[in-house]
Design a protein around this motif. Structure first.
Motif, PDB file in Angstrom:
ATOM      1  N   THR A   1       0.836  -1.210  -0.108  1.00 46.54           N
ATOM      2  CA  THR A   1       0.173   0.134   0.108  1.00 46.54           C
ATOM      3  C   THR A   1       0.858   1.393   0.112  1.00 46.54           C
TER       4      THR A   1
ATOM      5  N   VAL B   1       1.051   4.483  -3.054  1.00 48.90           N
ATOM      6  CA  VAL B   1       0.763   5.635  -2.938  1.00 48.90           C
ATOM      7  C   VAL B   1       1.750   6.656  -2.700  1.00 48.90           C
TER       8      VAL B   1
ATOM      9  N   ILE C   1      -4.559  13.035  -0.903  1.00 52.47           N
ATOM     10  CA  ILE C   1      -5.089  11.906  -1.583  1.00 52.47           C
ATOM     11  C   ILE C   1      -4.388  10.739  -1.537  1.00 52.47           C
TER      12      ILE C   1
ATOM     13  N   ALA D   1      -6.264   7.346  -0.609  1.00 59.76           N
ATOM     14  CA  ALA D   1      -6.012   6.274  -1.408  1.00 59.76           C
ATOM     15  C   ALA D   1      -5.481   5.010  -0.476  1.00 59.76           C
TER      16      ALA D   1
ATOM     17  N   LEU E   1      -8.215   3.466   1.062  1.00 59.54           N
ATOM     18  CA  LEU E   1      -9.308   2.655  -0.040  1.00 59.54           C
ATOM     19  C   LEU E   1      -8.474   1.477  -0.292  1.00 59.54           C
ATOM     20  N   MET E   2      -7.277   1.592  -0.276  1.00 58.12           N
ATOM     21  CA  MET E   2      -6.790   0.106  -0.759  1.00 58.12           C
ATOM     22  C   MET E   2      -6.342  -0.832   0.295  1.00 58.12           C
TER      23      MET E   2
ATOM     24  N   GLU F   1      -0.138   0.547 -11.555  1.00 58.25           N
ATOM     25  CA  GLU F   1       0.200   1.857 -10.976  1.00 58.25           C
ATOM     26  C   GLU F   1       0.204   2.926 -12.001  1.00 58.25           C
TER      27      GLU F   1
ATOM     28  N   LEU G   1      -6.339   8.599 -12.391  1.00 56.85           N
ATOM     29  CA  LEU G   1      -6.724   9.674 -11.330  1.00 56.85           C
ATOM     30  C   LEU G   1      -6.474  10.772 -11.490  1.00 56.85           C
TER      31      LEU G   1
END
Length: 711
Positions: free
Chosen positions: A427, A431, A471, A475, A478-479, A681, A688
Motif C-alpha cells: 500500500t 501511494v 489523496i 488512497a 481505500l486500498m 500503478e 486519477l
C-alpha cells in the motif's frame, strides 16, 4: 571431508543478525527479493579454514508460524534440502523471548549453533549465563558475541569452524510439551511416517505434526499431508475438550513454560540493575508531546544531510557527463554517422547521466537511513507515528518512506523494506508516487511565479503539496479496504536499545542500495531514454517553413545572439512537431482538451515520462523562447500569453498525480516482483490525474475561476 557448506542465519528482528552477517561476509554479498514476495533476500560467502561457506541471511522473525511473508519465507528456506547448519542469533538481553524461535528451530533437527549476541549489554544488566546447561537443554553449542564491535565475532568463527567439523555429532534437544501434547504429536507423526513423503524425508515428522496441530497455514496447504488431517482434527478436539484451550495457544504456553524453566536454571541476574540509558532517552524521544516534533526535526536533518552532501557531487557528475559528451562530439565529426553520434551523446550518455546524477542522493539518503535503523531510532519513529498512520490503514513505519518521497520517489520506495507487513508495504509503495518529489519542483517554480500574485505563491505551493498528501492517505485507506484487504494485523512494536552504528555496517548498507539503484533502475531508465530519444528526433524534418540557416547566419552577422537563439529554438520546435512525439501530441490533443491541455502541453507530458523535469525543457523548445528552464523569463511570458491561471493550476495538478518518472515504475516492479502491478500503478495514476484535473478544470470553467488570460 566436506569442504562446502550452506548455513542459514536466523533470529528475531533487531537481534544484531545483520551486523554478524556483514562481519562474516563483508562486501561478498548479493541482495535481491524472494520470488513472489516483497521480502529481501541476502546471501554472502566467505572461506573459513579452507572451507567454502555460503551464508543465507533469513528475514528476522519471532516464530515459524507462517503468520507473515517473512515467516513463510523462513519456513520454506529451512524445510528445503541443503541447509547444513542453522546459526541462530539471540539477543542476550532478552533471552526468554529470543529463545522462543529456538524451540521451533530445534524441532527441525538441523545442526544448530546458538549465538548469544549483545553479550556486553547483557553484562551491563547484570545477567550471567550457565552455558553448559543451556547447551544441554537445546542440544546445540553456544558462543557469545558482540556483533557490533570490530573483532566481536572472533569467537564465533572459532566455534563455527569447530562445529562444521562435528555436524554428525550434534545433540538432540530435550523438548517436551507435556504428556498430553507429546502423545498427540506421536499419533500424528506416526501417520505422517506411514505416508513416506519423499520430499520432506530429511525433516522429522514430529516437526510437521507440531505445525499441523498449530493450524500452520504453510503446512496446512501441503497436499502431501492431506491424508492425516482427520487424525489432526481428532487430536485437536481431544486436547480442546481436555484443556478447554486451542492447541496453538496451548503449544505456545508450553514453550514459554519450558523456556521459563530453562532460563531459571541457567540464567541469573544480580540484584543491582542499572537503568538503561535507552530508557532515559526514550522518556523524551517517545514522549507524547515532544516525540512528534523531534521526529520531524530528525527527518528534516536527514534531508539536510542528504542534499547538502549530495549537491556538490551531483554537480560534478553532471559536469563530468557534459564534458564526456562534448569530448565525444569534438572527436567524432558531425558528418560521420551523424545519427549514431547523436544517439551516443544525446541518448546513451545523457540517459546514463540522467540516472547517475541522482546516485549521490541515493547513497547519502540510505547512509542516513542506516544510521537511524542501526542506532535503534527507526523503531521509535514507527512508534511515534503509529497511532496517526493507523487511521489511514497504515502503520507507523510507513511514514518515513512517505516523508522521503518529498525528496525522490525511487529511494523512498526502496526504503519501504523497513515495513514488515506485506499489505502495508504494498500500500505504501502504491501511494508513494503521490508525494510531490523534487523532480516536480521545476514545474512549480516555472508556473507559480508566472500565474499567481506574490502574496498567494506560498499558499499555492503549500496547497499542491497538501493535495498530494491528502489523496495519498485517502488512497491508502481505500486500498487497505479493497485491494489489500485483510484482517487487522497486530505488530509488536519493539524498541531495541540505542546502539552506536559501525561504519562498516553503514557503508555496506549504502553500497547495497547504491548498487541496486544503478543496476536495476539505471538499466531500465537507459532503455526508455533511448526509446524517447528516437521518439523526439525521428522522423527528421527536411523542409521547414522558412530558411532558418540563412536567418540564423544573418542574425549572427548582426551580432544579435538573442534572435539567433530564438530562431534556433523555433527550428527545434518545428522539428519537434514533426517527430513521433509531436504527432502523438497532436493526435491526443482532443482527449486532453477537456482538462485544458493543447498539443504542446500534451507533448511535454509525453517527454516528462522519462523525468518530470523534462516537462519544462520540452515547453522551452516548443515555444522557442530562450533557455528551457524555470528561470527563463521569455518562456514564462509565452505561457502567460497562452494559458489561464486555471490551466496553469491544472498543469501542476496533472503532473503531481501522474507517474513521476519511468524509474519509479522500474522500482515498483523491482520491489513488488510484478510488471503487472507497475503497469496497474501507471494506469491508475493516469486515470486519477485525468479525472481530478478534469473535475477541477471543468468546475473552474463553469464558475469562472481563473479563466482569464493575464498576459
Amino acid at each position: 571431508m566436506k569442504q562446502e557448506f550452506t548455513i542459514a542465519l536466523a533470529g528475531n528482528p533487531n537481534c544484531g543478525k545483520t551486523c554478524i552477517f556483514n562481519a562474516l561476509t563483508g562486501a561478498r554479498q548479493h541482495v535481491g527479493n524472494y520470488p513472489g514476495v516483497t521480502v529481501e533476500s541476502k546471501s554472502g560467502s566467505f572461506v573459513l579454514n579452507g572451507m567454502k561457506i555460503k551464508l543465507i541471511d533469513l528475514p528476522g522473525v519471532y516464530s515459524l508460524s507462517s503468520g507473515s511473508p517473512e515467516e513463510e519465507v523462513v519456513f520454506q528456506e529451512l524445510t528445503r534440502p541443503g541447509i547444513d547448519l542453522i546459526v541462530n542469533v539471540i539477543d542476550s538481553t532478552i533471552p526468554r523471548r529470543s529463545l522462543y524461535l529456538t524451540t521451533q528451530l530445534a524441532e527441525l533437527h538441523i545442526p544448530m549453533l546458538l549465538v548469544f549476541n549483545m553479550s556486553d549489554d547483557a553484562e551491563k544488566k547484570g545477567m550471567k549465563f550457565d552455558i553448559p546447561k543451556l547447551e544441554a537443554c537445546f542440544g546445540s553449542p553456544i558462543v557469545r558475541t558482540v556483533g557490533s564491535r570490530s573483532g566481536g565475532v572472533t569467537l564465533l568463527l572459532e566455534k563455527l569452524a569447530e562445529t562444521l567439523t562435528k555436524l554428525d555429532e550434534h545433540g538432540s534437544p530435550r523438548l517436551s510439551y507435556g504428556q498430553d501434547i507429546d502423545q498427540a504429536l506421536a499419533a500424528v507423526a506416526a501417520r505422517i511416517d506411514a505416508l513416506g513423503v519423499e520430499r520432506y524425508r530429511h525433516i522429522p515428522s514430529r516437526f510437521f505434526a507440531v505445525k499441523l496441530l498449530e493450524h500452520d497455514s504453510c503446512v496446512g496447504r501441503m497436499e502431501e499431508f492431506a491424508p492425516v488431517r482427520d487424525e489432526v482434527e481428532t487430536q485437536i478436539r481431544h486436547l480442546r475438550q481436555k484443556h478447554a484451550i486451542d492447541t496453538d495457544t496451548f503449544l505456545a504456553d508450553r514453550r514459554y513454560a519450558m523456556l521459563a524453566g530453562a532460563c531459571r536454571e541457567a540464567i541469573s541476574a544480580t540484584s543491582e540493575r542499572r537503568r538503561e540509558i535507552s530508557d532515559r532517552i526514550d522518556v523524551v524521544m517517545t514522549n507524547k508531546y515532544f516525540g512528534l516534533p523531534l521526529f520531524f526535526l530528525i527527518i528534516y536533518l536527514t534531508f539536510w544531510f542528504t542534499f547538502t552532501c549530495a549537491d556538490p557531487l551531483m554537480g560534478y557528475i553532471e559536469d563530468g557527463f557534459a564534458m564526456l559528451s562534448d569530448a565525444v562530439k569534438s572527436i567524432w565529426p558531425e558528418s560521420a554517422f551523424p545519427y549514431l553520434r547523436s544517439l551516443l551523446t544525446d541518448g546513451v550518455i545523457a540517459g546514463v547521466g540522467g540516472v547517475l546524477v541522482f546516485l549521490p542522493n541515493i547513497l547519502f539518503l540510505f547512509f542516513a537511513i542506516a544510521i537511524l535503523e542501526d542506532s535503534g531510532y527507526m523503531a521509535r519513529a514507527a512508534f511515534v507515528m503509529d497511532g496517526v498512520m493507523r487511521r489511514f490503514g497504515l502503520q507507523g513505519r510507513s511514514f518515513v518512506p512517505l516523508v522521503l518521497g518529498f525528496g525522490c520517489t525511487v529511494p523512498a520506495i526502496m526504503a519501504t523494506r523497513c515495513i514488515e507487513s506485506e499489505r502495508d508495504r504494498k500500500t505504501t509503495i502504491m501511494v508513494l508516487p503521490l508525494m510531490s518529489c523534487g523532480a516536480r519542483l521545476p514545474i512549480y517554480a516555472l508556473i507559480v511565479p508566472a500565474f499567481f500574485a506574490a502574496k498567494y505563491q506560498a499558499f499555492v505551493m503549500w496547497l499542491i503539496y497538501l493535495i498530494g498528501v491528502v489523496i495519498a492517505l485517502v488512497a491508502a485507506r481505500l486500498m487497505k479496504s479493497t485491494l489489500f484487504r485483510g484482517e487487522g494485523e497486530i505488530y509488536l512494536m519493539e524498541l531495541p536499545p540505542y546502539r552506536m552504528p559501525t561504519l562498516r555496517s553503514l557503508l555496506l548498507h549504502m553500497w547495497d542500495r547504491g548498487k541496486m539503484y544503478v543496476r536495476k533502475a539505471g538499466s531500465i531508465i537507459l532503455l526508455t531514454s533511448l526509446i524517447l530519444y528516437f521518439c523526439h528526433t525521428w522522423p527528421e524534418k527536411r523542409e521547414f517553413s522558412r530558411n532558418y540557416d540563412a536567418a540564423i547566419e544573418l542574425a549572427q552577422k548582426n551580432h544579435d545572439a538573442e534572435s539567433a537563439a530564438a530562431l534556433e529554438n523555433a527550428r527545434l520546435a518545428e522539428q519537434m512537431e514533426y517527430t513521433i512525439s509531436g504527432r502523438v501530441g497532436h493526435a491526443l490533443e482532443p482527449f486532453f482538451r477537456p482538462i485544458g491541455f493543447d498539443w504542446k502541453l500534451t507533448t511535454a507530458c509525453i517527454g516528462a515520462l522519462a523525468a518530470k523535469e523534462v516537462f519544462v525543457s520540452q515547453l522551452g523548445i516548443l515555444y522557442a523562447e530562450g533557455e528551457a528552464d524555470e528561470e527563463s523569463v521569455p518562456l514564462r511570458e509565452q505561457l502567460i500569453r497562452n494559458y489561464t491561471p486555471l490551466q496553469a493550476f491544472c498543469i501542476m495538478l496533472f503532473c503531481l498525480l501522474s507517474v513521476p518518472c519511468l524509474a519509479t515504475l522500474a522500482i515498483i516492479r523491482r520491489e513488488m516482483n510484478s510488471w503487472k502491478m507497475a503497469m496497474a500503478e501507471a494506469g491508475g495514476l493516469f486515470v486519477l490525474a485525468y479525472l481530478v484535473t478534469l473535475v477541477v478544470f471543468q468546475l473552474g470553467s463553469l464558475l469562472g475561476i481563473g479563466t482569464s488570460l493575464i498576459g
